[in-house]
Design a protein around this motif. Structure first.
Motif, mmCIF file in Angstrom:
data_model
loop_
_atom_site.group_PDB
_atom_site.id
_atom_site.type_symbol
_atom_site.label_atom_id
_atom_site.label_comp_id
_atom_site.label_asym_id
_atom_site.label_seq_id
_atom_site.Cartn_x
_atom_site.Cartn_y
_atom_site.Cartn_z
ATOM 1 N N GLN A 73 5.278 9.796 6.588
ATOM 2 C CA GLN A 73 6.423 10.602 6.174
ATOM 3 C C GLN A 73 7.612 9.768 5.716
ATOM 4 O O GLN A 73 8.443 10.229 4.936
ATOM 5 C CB GLN A 73 6.849 11.521 7.330
ATOM 6 C CG GLN A 73 5.793 12.548 7.703
ATOM 7 C CD GLN A 73 5.485 13.497 6.565
ATOM 8 O OE1 GLN A 73 6.340 14.280 6.151
ATOM 9 N NE2 GLN A 73 4.281 13.425 6.023
ATOM 10 N N PHE A 74 7.704 8.524 6.185
ATOM 11 C CA PHE A 74 8.819 7.660 5.769
ATOM 12 C C PHE A 74 8.500 6.943 4.467
ATOM 13 O O PHE A 74 9.287 6.972 3.512
ATOM 14 C CB PHE A 74 9.143 6.648 6.868
ATOM 15 C CG PHE A 74 10.252 5.704 6.489
ATOM 16 C CD1 PHE A 74 11.578 6.120 6.564
ATOM 17 C CD2 PHE A 74 9.986 4.414 6.036
ATOM 18 C CE1 PHE A 74 12.608 5.255 6.209
ATOM 19 C CE2 PHE A 74 11.007 3.553 5.679
ATOM 20 C CZ PHE A 74 12.322 3.968 5.763
ATOM 21 N N TRP A 75 7.331 6.278 4.425
ATOM 22 C CA TRP A 75 6.984 5.470 3.261
ATOM 23 C C TRP A 75 6.423 6.314 2.107
ATOM 24 O O TRP A 75 6.469 5.893 0.957
ATOM 25 C CB TRP A 75 5.958 4.396 3.632
ATOM 26 C CG TRP A 75 6.461 3.402 4.618
ATOM 27 C CD1 TRP A 75 6.101 3.273 5.929
ATOM 28 C CD2 TRP A 75 7.430 2.369 4.386
ATOM 29 N NE1 TRP A 75 6.775 2.246 6.534
ATOM 30 C CE2 TRP A 75 7.610 1.674 5.598
ATOM 31 C CE3 TRP A 75 8.171 1.970 3.276
ATOM 32 C CZ2 TRP A 75 8.488 0.602 5.733
ATOM 33 C CZ3 TRP A 75 9.047 0.900 3.407
ATOM 34 C CH2 TRP A 75 9.200 0.236 4.615
ATOM 35 N N GLY A 76 5.893 7.497 2.438
ATOM 36 C CA GLY A 76 5.256 8.303 1.400
ATOM 37 C C GLY A 76 3.948 7.709 0.927
ATOM 38 O O GLY A 76 3.517 7.945 -0.215
ATOM 39 N N LEU A 77 3.300 6.914 1.795
ATOM 40 C CA LEU A 77 2.052 6.225 1.465
ATOM 41 C C LEU A 77 1.103 6.293 2.658
ATOM 42 O O LEU A 77 1.528 6.501 3.794
ATOM 43 C CB LEU A 77 2.322 4.749 1.137
ATOM 44 C CG LEU A 77 3.177 4.448 -0.092
ATOM 45 C CD1 LEU A 77 3.595 2.972 -0.082
ATOM 46 C CD2 LEU A 77 2.394 4.757 -1.366
ATOM 47 N N PRO A 78 -0.199 6.067 2.431
ATOM 48 C CA PRO A 78 -1.116 5.963 3.564
ATOM 49 C C PRO A 78 -0.833 4.704 4.371
ATOM 50 O O PRO A 78 -0.154 3.769 3.906
ATOM 51 C CB PRO A 78 -2.505 5.874 2.890
ATOM 52 C CG PRO A 78 -2.309 6.354 1.492
ATOM 53 C CD PRO A 78 -0.904 6.002 1.134
ATOM 54 N N GLU A 79 -1.339 4.653 5.599
ATOM 55 C CA GLU A 79 -1.293 3.417 6.379
ATOM 56 C C GLU A 79 -2.030 2.322 5.609
ATOM 57 O O GLU A 79 -2.961 2.598 4.849
ATOM 58 C CB GLU A 79 -1.946 3.613 7.748
ATOM 59 C CG GLU A 79 -1.228 4.596 8.663
ATOM 60 C CD GLU A 79 0.075 4.040 9.221
ATOM 61 O OE1 GLU A 79 0.357 2.836 9.001
ATOM 62 O OE2 GLU A 79 0.810 4.804 9.860
ATOM 63 N N TYR A 80 -1.608 1.071 5.819
ATOM 64 C CA TYR A 80 -2.207 -0.044 5.083
ATOM 65 C C TYR A 80 -2.567 -1.159 6.062
ATOM 66 O O TYR A 80 -1.677 -1.697 6.745
ATOM 67 C CB TYR A 80 -1.226 -0.565 4.026
ATOM 68 C CG TYR A 80 -1.857 -1.498 3.018
ATOM 69 C CD1 TYR A 80 -2.656 -0.996 2.003
ATOM 70 C CD2 TYR A 80 -1.678 -2.874 3.113
ATOM 71 C CE1 TYR A 80 -3.248 -1.844 1.075
ATOM 72 C CE2 TYR A 80 -2.266 -3.737 2.194
ATOM 73 C CZ TYR A 80 -3.045 -3.209 1.180
ATOM 74 O OH TYR A 80 -3.640 -4.050 0.283
ATOM 75 N N PRO A 81 -3.861 -1.527 6.184
ATOM 76 C CA PRO A 81 -4.269 -2.493 7.210
ATOM 77 C C PRO A 81 -4.048 -3.955 6.845
ATOM 78 O O PRO A 81 -4.285 -4.834 7.679
ATOM 79 C CB PRO A 81 -5.765 -2.194 7.370
ATOM 80 C CG PRO A 81 -6.191 -1.713 6.017
ATOM 81 C CD PRO A 81 -5.015 -0.923 5.495
#
Length: 281
Positions: A135-143
């Motif tokens: 919700q903050f970055w507007g992106l999926p999690e990134y490993p």
């Protein structure tokens, strides 16, 4: 699943272990503290948050820059290893681990190398279907690392198990000639064994933000030995054995959930279809 051993106590005191689990120190006025896998007292991976409602996570950090194999075990692991309770192997790798309770699992895996954001990426696929984008970055999690997908299956109508093998360093750091040697050996029928320390994190969203509200059981194997073997298996389309030392103390799962792993891992592989819960098993 090939075999499962009985839970046993392994490892050394934290001050002597090269690997450890911990929580970063919180700065004055800072946000929630991160759950970490530490290597030589430095943060190597950020793990799923303690709350159990945040998305599943394994995020490579700057300290993840070397492998932790034991050269004395190479010959033994190259051959057939049929007993997940083999004291010699467990004690040797236990010298790397923090003292605690571990469940030994001997698995057969057929790894598929995944690049974040590309085809087959769990974080931009199944995870977004359940949690939506950050919700903050507007992106999926990134490993921040390529990783291997190896297995997934239904737990029940509202939960699914996802399995990953995470290298300590990117496959691009592997020695090409060793990968090729293993691939040639595998194509001739050899099935080598890799070793990992593993966590089982059960994550369930607090609110329904996606198209597939369900619990995700994340079985994540962090490679201790076998970086070249996993890449070779992925490139050759061949299986490899994986001796998993599942930490019972540091997983975000209860004793009953961990005890179900041998049975779940023995089920047929089944992918999750967003919006279509699997039938009760």
């Amino acid at each position: 699943m090939i075999r499962a051993g009985e839970p046993r106590r392994l490892g050394v005191v934290a001050s002597e272990a090269r690997l450890d689990f911990g929580t970063e120190l919180q700065e004055l006025g800072g946000g929630p503290r991160r759950r970490l896998l530490m290597v030589d007292d430095e943060p190597a991976f950020e793990l799923s948050f303690y709350c159990g409602t945040c998305p599943l996570l394994f995020r490579r950090l700057e300290a993840a820059r070397e492998k932790l194999s034991l050269e004395s075990m190479q010959e033994r692991l190259t051959g057939a290893l049929d007993d997940p309770g083999d004291s010699g192997v467990l004690d040797a790798f236990g010298a790397l681990l923090p003292e605690g309770e571990y469940l030994p699992l001997l698995l057969s895996v057929e790894p598929r190398l995944v690049v974040p954001g590309k085809d087959g990426d769990y974080f931009s696929g199944e995870q977004v279907a359940t949690w939506g984008i950050d919700q903050f970055w507007g992106l999926p999690e990134y490993p921040h690392t390529p990783y291997y997908r190896t297995f997934e299956t239904a737990v029940d109508a509202v939960a699914h198990l996802y399995e990953f093998v995470v290298p300590m360093v990117p496959p691009t750091w592997n020695e090409r000639h060793r990968v090729e040697e293993y691939a040639t050996s595998m194509e001739a029928g050899t099935v080598p064994t890799a070793v990992a320390i593993s966590t089982l994190d059960v994550c369930r969203p607090a609110v329904d933000l996606g198209d597939d509200y369900s619990a995700h059981w994340g079985l994540t194997h962090f490679l201790l030995d076998g970086h070249h073997k996993l890449e070779a298996a992925a490139s050759a389309g061949r299986p490899v054995r994986l001796l998993s030392l599942l930490t019972l103390d540091e997983s975000l799962a209860g004793a009953q959930e961990c005890a179900r792993l041998p049975e779940l891992r023995a089920r047929p592989r089944s992918a999750r279809t967003a919006g279509s819960p699997p039938a009760q098993v």
